[in-house]
Design an enzyme around this catalytic site. Structure first.
Site, PDB file in Angstrom:
ATOM      1  N   TYR A 151       0.822  -1.211   0.000  1.00  0.00           N
ATOM      2  CA  TYR A 151       0.000   0.000   0.000  1.00  0.00           C
ATOM      3  C   TYR A 151       0.857   1.262   0.000  1.00  0.00           C
ATOM      4  O   TYR A 151       0.678   2.131  -0.861  1.00  0.00           O
ATOM      5  CB  TYR A 151      -0.960  -0.013   1.189  1.00  0.00           C
ATOM      6  CG  TYR A 151      -2.345  -0.551   0.865  1.00  0.00           C
ATOM      7  CD1 TYR A 151      -2.528  -1.552  -0.084  1.00  0.00           C
ATOM      8  CD2 TYR A 151      -3.478  -0.060   1.504  1.00  0.00           C
ATOM      9  CE1 TYR A 151      -3.779  -2.052  -0.382  1.00  0.00           C
ATOM     10  CE2 TYR A 151      -4.746  -0.555   1.210  1.00  0.00           C
ATOM     11  CZ  TYR A 151      -4.888  -1.542   0.274  1.00  0.00           C
ATOM     12  OH  TYR A 151      -6.132  -2.027  -0.021  1.00  0.00           O
ATOM     13  N   GLU A 178       2.246   6.560  -6.913  1.00  0.00           N
ATOM     14  CA  GLU A 178       1.172   7.386  -7.468  1.00  0.00           C
ATOM     15  C   GLU A 178       1.437   8.868  -7.219  1.00  0.00           C
ATOM     16  O   GLU A 178       1.340   9.698  -8.141  1.00  0.00           O
ATOM     17  CB  GLU A 178      -0.161   6.976  -6.840  1.00  0.00           C
ATOM     18  CG  GLU A 178      -0.631   5.585  -7.250  1.00  0.00           C
ATOM     19  CD  GLU A 178      -1.805   5.091  -6.425  1.00  0.00           C
ATOM     20  OE1 GLU A 178      -2.527   5.941  -5.857  1.00  0.00           O
ATOM     21  OE2 GLU A 178      -2.020   3.872  -6.335  1.00  0.00           O
TER      22      GLU A 178
END
EC number: 4.2.1.134
Length: 202
Positions: free
Chosen positions: A124, A131
């Site tokens: 994660y 991102e």
């Protein structure tokens, strides 16, 4: 997602470098990640018992990164940060779909269950870092080109600054990511502790 994983490995072995591997899996990534929009529909229809809101956020954020950032801003496609989130997504999805498949077959190996509720601890943050770094890398090019921006005056009397929108998207990760992360940690404690109890001899 196995297709993407194999594509990444083959490209790496052929090039001898991890730089710019995005081009080797661009088409399947766009296809499979866009196809994940169906997951939101499945949740809404009750086919899958997952949260519609959480699923929508996760899927839409990935589709947004795939098309509105990586596809639209060609200059970021060679950034290492793109490979960072692609690898994180790929490993996560291979584990997740394996988990679903074996669960449907009523034969779920403990290793897959453990991986589903453990590897996210690293994957994660890895995906989110990739991102955010990719969006950040896109900002100068978006500002320079005026990509997707609408300036006044126009007949609709409406303006939109995509550069500012991307900054707001980055800021939105601050409250949302911890919620998703701690939700998964809670799920991990609940699922794995429950499994351990069942494994104890009576």
């Amino acid at each position: 997602w196995l297709v993407i994983a194999v594509g990444l490995v083959r490209a790496y072995l052929a090039k001898g470098s991890y730089h710019s591997l995005y081009y080797s899996i661009e088409k399947p990534l766009k296809f499979f990640q866009t196809g994940a929009l169906l997951e939101i529909l499945h949740c809404a229809l009750g086919i899958v018992p997952s949260s519609v809101v959480l699923t929508a956020f996760q899927v839409m954020s990935r589709v947004f990164l795939t098309w509105a950032v990586t596809h639209s801003v060609k200059e970021v496609q060679s950034e290492d940060s793109v490979l960072l989130f692609v690898v994180a997504w790929t490993i996560t999805e291979i584990i997740r779909y394996s988990f679903y498949t074996f669960s449907l077959l009523n034969h779920l190996p403990y290793l897959i269950k453990w991986a589903r509720y453990t590897l996210f601890i690293v994957l994660y943050p890895m995906g989110v870092s990739g991102e955010l770094l990719t969006i950040y890398a896109a900002l100068p090019f978006v500002r320079q080109s005026g990509l997707y921006s609408i300036s006044l005056p126009n007949k609709y009397n409406f303006s939109f600054d995509y550069y500012t929108f991307l900054i707001l998207v980055m800021i939105s990760y601050i409250p949302i990511f911890p919620q998703l992360y701690f939700h998964m940690l809670h799920q991990r404690r609940k699922v794995l502790s429950h499994t351990e109890e069942h494994k104890k001899p009576e």
